[in-house]
Write an enzyme that holds these catalytic residues in place. Structure first.
Site, PDB file in Angstrom:
ATOM      1  CG  ASP A 130     -12.632 -54.348   5.531  1.00 39.24           C
ATOM      2  OD1 ASP A 130     -12.834 -53.320   5.255  1.00 39.24           O
ATOM      3  OD2 ASP A 130     -13.404 -55.130   6.524  1.00 39.24           O
ATOM      4  CG  ASP A 150     -15.040 -49.128  16.077  1.00 34.79           C
ATOM      5  OD1 ASP A 150     -15.721 -48.824  15.040  1.00 34.79           O
ATOM      6  OD2 ASP A 150     -13.947 -48.988  15.954  1.00 34.79           O
TER       7      ASP A 150
END
Length: 243
Positions: A14, A135
């Site tokens: 990330d 998500d």
């Protein structure tokens, strides 16, 4: 029915500010820096047996446009394994830019939820290399870097995507992401019963990987915090996945 495809463990990289970080439950105010050299980290995961990497442009997710493409290009050149890339990809030009940067598969979230026409065009462009991010917080899809609730149920969206011909989704249970509290097996299984699913959020070790790999429709898992915090080694997770 043919043989089941190998279950893929994706170490997460990330990116924020050029560094490898993790956020807790998607909160940009709860950031932990794990590596100032994401390129070196990618090489390390490949050396230790990773067959693919999951790279997220967190700056892009927040700004709504890709920000870290130059760094992603460096990672793609160095890693030697396919990259699954997401974060801020909201137009067809963004999709193409991610491909030019070296993405083997492109993860599209916010725009795919909000704009059906865009996701159909992205599907036409990418085919099996399109992954739609589902998500969810409490079963409801969140968008815009997880900052907004869409009002659409995760299972409902999964059904629409399957009907349209999308080949895979990345399902993240936001409440588990970055916590190491364990994978959300029940919610993941619900989505995976509808469409092939890569699980993300909360994986803490080999037991979670074994459980996910046994779940029909789950084809892989993204693992971040458990690896970076030393709760599990990549070698242990690969063995648990059967590879």
């Amino acid at each position: 029915m043919g043989p089941r495809e190998p279950f893929v463990v994706f170490p997460a990289i990330d990116l924020k500010g050029g560094r490898c970080v993790r956020l807790r439950q998607g909160d940009f105010g709860r950031e932990r820096v794990y590596d100032a050299d994401p390129v070196g980290r990618a090489r390390e995961w490949e050396r230790r047996g990773a067959r693919a990497l999951h790279v997220v442009d967190l700056d892009g997710a927040r700004e709504g446009r890709p920000v870290q493409l130059a760094l992603i290009r460096e990672i793609a050149r160095a890693a030697g394994v396919p990259l699954q890339v997401g974060g801020g990809i909201r137009t067809l030009e963004d999709v193409r830019a991610a491909r030019r940067a070296g993405a083997a598969r492109v993860v599209v979230g916010t725009a795919a939820v909000a704009d059906r026409d865009f996701r159909l065009r992205a599907l036409e462009e990418l085919g099996a290399d399109l992954v739609v991010a589902v998500d969810a917080r409490e079963g409801v899809v969140a968008t815009h870097g997880w900052q907004r609730q869409s009002g659409v149920g995760a299972a409902e969206l999964a059904g629409e995507l399957a009907a349209e011909g999308v080949r895979a989704v990345l399902f993240t249970d936001i409440s588990r992401d970055g916590t190491g509290e364990g994978a959300a097996l029940e919610r993941t299984a619900e989505v995976a019963g509808i469409i092939p699913t890569i699980a993300s959020g909360g994986v803490r070790g080999a037991g979670d990987i074994r459980a996910l790999a046994r779940t029909p429709g789950v084809v892989g898992a993204v693992v971040g915090t458990a690896l970076y915090e030393g709760q599990a080694t990549l070698e242990e997770l690969l063995a648990a996945a059967g590879g």
